[in-house]
Design an enzyme around this catalytic site. Structure first.
Site, short mmCIF file in Angstrom:
data_model
loop_
_atom_site.label_atom_id
_atom_site.label_comp_id
_atom_site.label_asym_id
_atom_site.label_seq_id
_atom_site.Cartn_x
_atom_site.Cartn_y
_atom_site.Cartn_z
N CYS A 8 -28.10 25.79 -9.16
CA CYS A 8 -27.62 26.76 -8.15
C CYS A 8 -26.19 27.15 -8.53
O CYS A 8 -25.72 26.81 -9.62
CB CYS A 8 -27.70 26.17 -6.73
SG CYS A 8 -26.65 24.74 -6.44
N ARG A 14 -27.72 23.33 -2.69
CA ARG A 14 -29.15 23.57 -2.91
C ARG A 14 -29.72 22.79 -4.08
O ARG A 14 -30.78 22.14 -3.95
CB ARG A 14 -29.41 25.07 -3.09
CG ARG A 14 -29.15 25.88 -1.85
CD ARG A 14 -28.99 27.35 -2.16
NE ARG A 14 -27.78 27.61 -2.94
CZ ARG A 14 -27.42 28.79 -3.40
NH1 ARG A 14 -28.19 29.84 -3.18
NH2 ARG A 14 -26.29 28.93 -4.09
N ASP A 123 -29.71 30.13 1.42
CA ASP A 123 -28.37 29.66 1.04
C ASP A 123 -27.62 29.25 2.30
O ASP A 123 -27.34 30.09 3.16
CB ASP A 123 -27.63 30.80 0.32
CG ASP A 123 -26.26 30.36 -0.17
OD1 ASP A 123 -25.82 29.24 0.16
OD2 ASP A 123 -25.63 31.15 -0.89
#
Ligand code: 4NP
Length: 153
Positions: A8, A14, A123
């Site tokens: 990421c 993430r 996100d």
């Protein structure tokens, strides 16, 4: 041995969530010895940092530890080392290709493209919604493991 690198932007939310969820899944399936799993960032901003506390707490809610994680940046060497480079969103893919000099072996894929709802992992950086990220990451990792077991990557 299947080697998977999750990627990421910062490697503090993430992609480490995906790394530790996937490690938990293969452990529970009795397949830990058959996998090498890590995660990395496309940017340098968070290098050396641990998992962001709300992401760490979300993992802990599910009994998953992310102890010892330190963010690191993706390298061209990783492209040689890993079989699959799994991004959290489309924007990551562009940066991954820049760092690795393209994707000649077709190793780069988006995590949710293994599910029946292809797209970007939620996100949490601006929304604070780590539950949505957890749902995306856990579903993506389950589908990725199923695909690996089916196709024997
Ligand atoms: P991640 O989250 O890419 O999921 O680790 C972020 C971490 C840092 C920033 C954005 C997203 N940032 O803008 O610094």
């Amino acid at each position: 041995m299947t080697k998977i690198l999750f990627i990421c932007l910062g490697n503090i939310c993430r992609s480490p969530m995906a790394e530790f969820v996937m490690k938990d899944l293969v452990e529970k399936a009795g397949l830990a010895d058959e996998f090498q799993i890590d995660s990395a960032a496309t940017c340098r901003d968070e290098i050396g940092n641990p998992v962001y506390p709300p992401a760490r707490r979300k993992l802990a809610e599910h009994g998953i530890s992310c102890e010892g994680h330190a963010a690191r940046q993706l390298t061209a060497q990783d492209y040689e080392e890993y079989d699959l480079l799994i991004s959290m969103e489309g924007a990551n893919l562009k940066n991954m290709q820049r760092i690795c000099g393209g994707d000649p072996a077709g190793k780069m894929h988006r995590l949710l493209d293994y599910t029946d709802r292809p797209g970007d992992v939620a996100d949490p950086w601006y929304t604070g919604d780590f539950e949505a990220t957890w749902r995306d990451v856990s579903e993506g990792c389950k589908c990725l493991l199923a695909e690996i077991e089916k196709s024997g990557i």
